[in-house]
Design a protein around this motif. Structure first.
Motif, PDB file in Angstrom:
ATOM      1  N   GLU A   1       4.779   1.884   2.622  1.00 41.23           N
ATOM      2  CA  GLU A   1       3.334   1.783   2.871  1.00 41.23           C
ATOM      3  C   GLU A   1       2.570   1.632   1.555  1.00 41.23           C
ATOM      4  O   GLU A   1       1.621   0.854   1.471  1.00 41.23           O
ATOM      5  CB  GLU A   1       2.846   3.018   3.639  1.00 41.23           C
ATOM      6  N   LEU A   2       3.005   2.363   0.533  1.00 48.30           N
ATOM      7  CA  LEU A   2       2.362   2.251  -0.777  1.00 48.30           C
ATOM      8  C   LEU A   2       2.481   0.826  -1.305  1.00 48.30           C
ATOM      9  O   LEU A   2       1.509   0.275  -1.824  1.00 48.30           O
ATOM     10  CB  LEU A   2       2.987   3.234  -1.776  1.00 48.30           C
ATOM     11  N   GLN A   3       3.657   0.232  -1.161  1.00 49.10           N
ATOM     12  CA  GLN A   3       3.846  -1.134  -1.637  1.00 49.10           C
ATOM     13  C   GLN A   3       2.876  -2.096  -0.940  1.00 49.10           C
ATOM     14  O   GLN A   3       2.256  -2.934  -1.596  1.00 49.10           O
ATOM     15  CB  GLN A   3       5.288  -1.580  -1.415  1.00 49.10           C
ATOM     16  N   ASP A   4       2.719  -1.961   0.370  1.00 52.59           N
ATOM     17  CA  ASP A   4       1.771  -2.805   1.107  1.00 52.59           C
ATOM     18  C   ASP A   4       0.349  -2.602   0.604  1.00 52.59           C
ATOM     19  O   ASP A   4      -0.380  -3.560   0.348  1.00 52.59           O
ATOM     20  CB  ASP A   4       1.822  -2.504   2.611  1.00 52.59           C
ATOM     21  N   ILE A   5      -0.036  -1.351   0.458  1.00 54.25           N
ATOM     22  CA  ILE A   5      -1.412  -1.018   0.057  1.00 54.25           C
ATOM     23  C   ILE A   5      -1.707  -1.520  -1.352  1.00 54.25           C
ATOM     24  O   ILE A   5      -2.682  -2.244  -1.577  1.00 54.25           O
ATOM     25  CB  ILE A   5      -1.642   0.517   0.105  1.00 54.25           C
ATOM     26  N   ILE A   6      -0.868  -1.144  -2.292  1.00 60.15           N
ATOM     27  CA  ILE A   6      -1.162  -1.435  -3.697  1.00 60.15           C
ATOM     28  C   ILE A   6      -1.066  -2.939  -3.983  1.00 60.15           C
ATOM     29  O   ILE A   6      -1.858  -3.482  -4.741  1.00 60.15           O
ATOM     30  CB  ILE A   6      -0.276  -0.591  -4.643  1.00 60.15           C
ATOM     31  N   ASN A   7      -0.106  -3.615  -3.346  1.00 52.21           N
ATOM     32  CA  ASN A   7      -0.003  -5.060  -3.571  1.00 52.21           C
ATOM     33  C   ASN A   7      -1.170  -5.812  -2.956  1.00 52.21           C
ATOM     34  O   ASN A   7      -1.648  -6.788  -3.535  1.00 52.21           O
ATOM     35  CB  ASN A   7       1.333  -5.587  -3.058  1.00 52.21           C
TER      36      ASN A   7
END
Length: 195
Positions: free
Chosen positions: A44-50
């Protein structure tokens, strides 16, 4: 003096209200993104931050944070070692990551989207790290590309690991300022494997 205070007070009140409003919006966004469990994992962090980074980057300059970088980011502020971040942990991480991104932009003097060893040394020195030349060489070998450039993704990964190692060292420090730390094998493995 009294008149000056009367003029400044509304300004500070406005700043507090704006800060509160930003915090409220950030919490709402967090709640929307986390779903039922109320926590964010590395995926989820990868989706958000990217998503955020791609919106704010020049076209074609940001390839995205790798899963390894996102896992390491989660590990940095994951106090319970659950692989997930609650709101406070995520908020802490977000502040730190923004600081690293700002430093990357500031010290990428030639604006090519990557650090050379000189730019890396300046960025880490400005952050307060005093590292040996040998350690800088090792960081370059570990995190740089074949052309000896360090991307934003690799810089954040490097920064996460460096921060985690310094934090662990300080946690296990035994003799004040002499430079020794004491930990058993399990503590060492926990420190190095989940970072």
């Amino acid at each position: 003096m009294f008149t000056l205070l009367k003029l400044i007070s509304p300004f500070y009140l406005f700043l507090q209200e704006e800060e509160y409003e930003n915090a409220r919006k950030f919490k709402l966004l967090f709640d929307q993104l986390t779903g039922d469990d109320g926590e964010i994992d590395a995926f989820e962090l990868q989706d958000i931050i990217n998503t955020v980074m791609k919106k704010n980057a020049k076209a074609g300059t940001f390839k995205g944070f790798s899963m390894e970088a996102c896992r390491s980011m989660v590990a940095l502020t994951d106090a319970t070692k659950s692989g997930k971040l609650d709101y406070e942990e995520f908020k802490t991480l977000w502040v730190v990551v923004r600081k690293w991104i700002t430093a990357f932009k500031q010290f990428d003097r030639d604006n090519n989207g990557a650090f050379d060893l000189y730019e890396l040394r300046n960025a880490l020195s400005d952050a307060g790290y005093s590292l040996s030349s040998r350690l800088y060489q090792m960081l370059c070998v570990r995190y740089a590309s074949k052309s000896l450039q360090i991307s934003l993704d690799d810089f954040v990964l490097l920064s996460v690991r460096l921060e985690a190692m310094f934090s662990a060292y300080n946690q296990y420090r035994t003799d004040g300022k002499k430079g020794n730390a004491s930990l058993n094998l399990n503590e060492w493995l926990m420190t190095t494997m989940y970072s």
